[in-house]
Motif scaffolding. Structure first.
Motif, PDB file in Angstrom:
ATOM      1  N   PHE A  18     -28.333  70.154  46.282  1.00 33.29           N
ATOM      2  CA  PHE A  18     -29.126  69.312  45.391  1.00 33.29           C
ATOM      3  C   PHE A  18     -30.444  68.929  46.050  1.00 33.29           C
ATOM      4  CE2 PHE A  18     -30.838  65.355  43.908  1.00 33.29           C
ATOM      5  CZ  PHE A  18     -30.945  65.604  42.555  1.00 33.29           C
ATOM      6  N   ILE A  19     -30.396  68.551  47.316  1.00 33.71           N
ATOM      7  CA  ILE A  19     -31.616  68.146  48.018  1.00 33.71           C
ATOM      8  C   ILE A  19     -32.630  69.287  48.019  1.00 33.71           C
ATOM      9  CG2 ILE A  19     -32.548  67.513  50.283  1.00 33.71           C
ATOM     10  CD1 ILE A  19     -29.874  65.913  50.691  1.00 33.71           C
ATOM     11  N   GLU A  20     -32.175  70.495  48.306  1.00 29.63           N
ATOM     12  CA  GLU A  20     -33.084  71.655  48.302  1.00 29.63           C
ATOM     13  C   GLU A  20     -33.621  71.926  46.900  1.00 29.63           C
ATOM     14  OE1 GLU A  20     -34.414  73.144  50.963  1.00 29.63           O
ATOM     15  OE2 GLU A  20     -33.326  71.548  52.008  1.00 29.63           O
ATOM     16  N   HIS A  21     -32.744  71.854  45.903  1.00 31.57           N
ATOM     17  CA  HIS A  21     -33.146  72.049  44.502  1.00 31.57           C
ATOM     18  C   HIS A  21     -34.219  71.021  44.122  1.00 31.57           C
ATOM     19  CE1 HIS A  21     -32.802  72.516  40.134  1.00 31.57           C
ATOM     20  NE2 HIS A  21     -32.683  71.208  40.075  1.00 31.57           N
ATOM     21  N   ALA A  22     -33.991  69.763  44.481  1.00 33.17           N
ATOM     22  CA  ALA A  22     -34.923  68.688  44.121  1.00 33.17           C
ATOM     23  C   ALA A  22     -36.260  68.851  44.835  1.00 33.17           C
ATOM     24  CB  ALA A  22     -34.304  67.334  44.445  1.00 33.17           C
ATOM     25  N   LYS A  23     -36.233  69.173  46.104  1.00 34.30           N
ATOM     26  CA  LYS A  23     -37.490  69.335  46.832  1.00 34.30           C
ATOM     27  C   LYS A  23     -38.361  70.408  46.196  1.00 34.30           C
ATOM     28  CE  LYS A  23     -36.079  67.821  51.444  1.00 34.30           C
ATOM     29  NZ  LYS A  23     -35.798  68.267  52.825  1.00 34.30           N
ATOM     30  N   ARG A  36     -45.173  60.003  41.788  1.00 34.44           N
ATOM     31  CA  ARG A  36     -44.029  59.763  42.667  1.00 34.44           C
ATOM     32  C   ARG A  36     -42.763  60.288  42.004  1.00 34.44           C
ATOM     33  NH1 ARG A  36     -41.531  53.900  43.917  1.00 34.44           N
ATOM     34  NH2 ARG A  36     -40.384  54.393  45.808  1.00 34.44           N
ATOM     35  N   VAL A  37     -41.874  60.873  42.809  1.00 33.74           N
ATOM     36  CA  VAL A  37     -40.553  61.294  42.339  1.00 33.74           C
ATOM     37  C   VAL A  37     -39.539  60.751  43.339  1.00 33.74           C
ATOM     38  CG1 VAL A  37     -39.035  63.226  41.774  1.00 33.74           C
ATOM     39  CG2 VAL A  37     -41.505  63.432  41.349  1.00 33.74           C
ATOM     40  N   VAL A  38     -38.493  60.098  42.829  1.00 34.95           N
ATOM     41  CA  VAL A  38     -37.460  59.521  43.693  1.00 34.95           C
ATOM     42  C   VAL A  38     -36.099  60.037  43.232  1.00 34.95           C
ATOM     43  CG1 VAL A  38     -36.376  57.398  44.532  1.00 34.95           C
ATOM     44  CG2 VAL A  38     -38.843  57.442  44.049  1.00 34.95           C
ATOM     45  N   GLU A  39     -35.337  60.587  44.177  1.00 34.83           N
ATOM     46  CA  GLU A  39     -33.980  61.076  43.916  1.00 34.83           C
ATOM     47  C   GLU A  39     -33.033  60.212  44.744  1.00 34.83           C
ATOM     48  OE1 GLU A  39     -33.417  63.421  41.753  1.00 34.83           O
ATOM     49  OE2 GLU A  39     -35.170  64.735  41.712  1.00 34.83           O
ATOM     50  N   CYS A  40     -32.050  59.592  44.112  1.00 37.70           N
ATOM     51  CA  CYS A  40     -31.137  58.688  44.814  1.00 37.70           C
ATOM     52  C   CYS A  40     -29.689  59.160  44.661  1.00 37.70           C
ATOM     53  CB  CYS A  40     -31.247  57.274  44.256  1.00 37.70           C
ATOM     54  SG  CYS A  40     -32.915  56.581  44.323  1.00 37.70           S
ATOM     55  N   GLU A  63     -17.267  64.169  42.213  1.00 33.20           N
ATOM     56  CA  GLU A  63     -18.708  64.087  41.974  1.00 33.20           C
ATOM     57  C   GLU A  63     -19.263  62.711  42.312  1.00 33.20           C
ATOM     58  OE1 GLU A  63     -19.485  67.220  38.382  1.00 33.20           O
ATOM     59  OE2 GLU A  63     -18.702  65.252  37.798  1.00 33.20           O
ATOM     60  N   GLU A  64     -20.540  62.704  42.665  1.00 30.44           N
ATOM     61  CA  GLU A  64     -21.258  61.453  42.896  1.00 30.44           C
ATOM     62  C   GLU A  64     -22.329  61.325  41.820  1.00 30.44           C
ATOM     63  OE1 GLU A  64     -21.387  58.175  43.675  1.00 30.44           O
ATOM     64  OE2 GLU A  64     -20.358  59.052  45.411  1.00 30.44           O
ATOM     65  N   VAL A  65     -22.677  60.091  41.498  1.00 34.36           N
ATOM     66  CA  VAL A  65     -23.713  59.814  40.504  1.00 34.36           C
ATOM     67  C   VAL A  65     -25.062  59.742  41.205  1.00 34.36           C
ATOM     68  CG1 VAL A  65     -24.561  58.137  38.823  1.00 34.36           C
ATOM     69  CG2 VAL A  65     -22.113  58.608  38.991  1.00 34.36           C
ATOM     70  N   LEU A  66     -26.060  60.382  40.604  1.00 27.62           N
ATOM     71  CA  LEU A  66     -27.426  60.334  41.110  1.00 27.62           C
ATOM     72  C   LEU A  66     -28.304  59.638  40.086  1.00 27.62           C
ATOM     73  CD1 LEU A  66     -26.005  62.885  42.431  1.00 27.62           C
ATOM     74  CD2 LEU A  66     -28.308  63.619  42.934  1.00 27.62           C
ATOM     75  N   PHE A  67     -29.219  58.835  40.592  1.00 33.14           N
ATOM     76  CA  PHE A  67     -30.165  58.096  39.758  1.00 33.14           C
ATOM     77  C   PHE A  67     -31.553  58.484  40.249  1.00 33.14           C
ATOM     78  CE2 PHE A  67     -32.660  54.121  39.080  1.00 33.14           C
ATOM     79  CZ  PHE A  67     -32.583  54.082  37.708  1.00 33.14           C
TER      80      PHE A  67
END
Length: 128
Positions: A18-23, A36-40, A63-67
């Motif tokens: 997910f981190i790689e996908h988001a970056k 700005r983009v914030v992934e939590c 699964e974990e929830v992402l906001f």
């Protein structure tokens, strides 16, 4: 300012993916005018009795929830970016390669992603 907000469920095993996908994918939003983009990644997401983040995205036990959110300078910039993305969906040959699902696959079930655009009405702190 204008804000797009997102809530998703992602398998915990896919956190690094997910981190790689988001970056890669989030850089497209920045190029389209986001400020700005914030992934939590969920850390303290409580379970409710009537509703909660986990229920909203039908998160499974693994699964974990992402906001996440994207900040835009104004709604016009956001709308122009969304028009460009809609154009890419209609003609994938014109799409930014960073948005290509073959090159940057979503490591979560996109059908359970919830999102919306929001006009801030109260803001405290930060650079206003």
């Amino acid at each position: 300012m204008y804000v797009d907000g997102f809530v998703i469920a992602c398998p915990r095993a896919n956190k690094d993916k997910f981190i790689e996908h988001a970056k890669l994918g989030d850089s497209v939003f920045m190029d389209l005018g986001a400020t700005r983009v914030v992934e939590c990644w969920g850390d303290d997401v409580s379970e409710g009795k009537t509703t909660d983040f986990r229920m909203a995205v039908k998160a499974e036990d693994d699964e974990e929830v992402l906001f996440s959110w994207i900040e835009w300078p104004d709604k016009a910039t956001r709308d122009a970016a969304m028009a460009k993305m809609t154009e890419w969906m209609e003609d994938p040959s014109k799409a930014d390669p960073r948005m290509d699902p073959e090159k940057n696959p979503m490591p979560f079930d996109g059908k359970r992603l919830i999102f919306g655009g929001f006009m801030p009405i109260v803001e405290l702190g930060g650079d206003q």
